[in-house]
Scaffold this motif. Structure first.
Motif, PDB file in Angstrom:
ATOM      1  N   ARG A 150     -27.016  13.906 -19.535  1.00 27.78           N
ATOM      2  CA  ARG A 150     -27.149  14.665 -20.782  1.00 27.78           C
ATOM      3  C   ARG A 150     -26.521  13.871 -21.927  1.00 27.78           C
ATOM      4  NH1 ARG A 150     -29.141  19.211 -21.714  1.00 27.78           N
ATOM      5  NH2 ARG A 150     -29.308  19.715 -19.530  1.00 27.78           N
ATOM      6  N   ASP A 151     -27.351  13.530 -22.888  1.00 25.68           N
ATOM      7  CA  ASP A 151     -26.919  12.758 -24.052  1.00 25.68           C
ATOM      8  C   ASP A 151     -27.271  13.575 -25.286  1.00 25.68           C
ATOM      9  OD1 ASP A 151     -26.522  10.980 -26.125  1.00 25.68           O
ATOM     10  OD2 ASP A 151     -28.154   9.654 -25.557  1.00 25.68           O
ATOM     11  N   MET A 152     -26.298  14.214 -25.885  1.00 25.02           N
ATOM     12  CA  MET A 152     -26.560  15.135 -26.987  1.00 25.02           C
ATOM     13  C   MET A 152     -27.071  14.445 -28.251  1.00 25.02           C
ATOM     14  SD  MET A 152     -26.188  17.789 -25.339  1.00 25.02           S
ATOM     15  CE  MET A 152     -26.302  19.150 -26.479  1.00 25.02           C
ATOM     16  N   THR A 153     -27.085  13.120 -28.287  1.00 25.68           N
ATOM     17  CA  THR A 153     -27.635  12.446 -29.465  1.00 25.68           C
ATOM     18  C   THR A 153     -29.163  12.326 -29.379  1.00 25.68           C
ATOM     19  OG1 THR A 153     -27.387  10.236 -28.485  1.00 25.68           O
ATOM     20  CG2 THR A 153     -25.523  11.089 -29.767  1.00 25.68           C
ATOM     21  N   THR A 154     -29.739  12.632 -28.224  1.00 23.30           N
ATOM     22  CA  THR A 154     -31.193  12.609 -28.069  1.00 23.30           C
ATOM     23  C   THR A 154     -31.792  13.692 -28.987  1.00 23.30           C
ATOM     24  OG1 THR A 154     -31.015  11.883 -25.795  1.00 23.30           O
ATOM     25  CG2 THR A 154     -33.087  12.904 -26.435  1.00 23.30           C
ATOM     26  N   LYS A 155     -32.785  13.329 -29.770  1.00 21.30           N
ATOM     27  CA  LYS A 155     -33.377  14.258 -30.738  1.00 21.30           C
ATOM     28  C   LYS A 155     -34.498  15.081 -30.118  1.00 21.30           C
ATOM     29  CE  LYS A 155     -30.959  12.485 -34.111  1.00 21.30           C
ATOM     30  NZ  LYS A 155     -29.659  13.026 -34.305  1.00 21.30           N
TER      31      LYS A 155
END
Length: 71
Positions: free
Chosen positions: A61-66
């Motif tokens: 999970r990478d919260m910077t992914t748009k």
């Protein structure tokens, strides 16, 4: 406190935030789904201007992914 009671208490603030977003954008319905490697949301402005957005993660999970608009 049971697990359900704890979860319900934690979810209250999330739903208040969601309602504020809906009010701000005139959204009548909003569905959010959070799976292990996919976040998605669907919304409607009273049956007009429906939208779907998704973001997918490859390994973690990478919260910077748009989000990307699907519909």
């Amino acid at each position: 406190m049971t697990e359900f009671e704890q979860l319900a208490e934690e979810m209250e603030s999330i739903f208040r935030q969601i309602q504020a977003v809906k009010d701000r954008h005139g959204i009548t319905s909003l569905t959010i789904e959070c799976l292990p490697l996919v976040d998605q949301f669907w919304g409607s402005h009273g049956g007009k201007g429906d939208f779907v957005a998704t973001r997918r993660y490859h390994h973690q999970r990478d919260m910077t992914t748009k989000f990307k608009k699907v519909k």
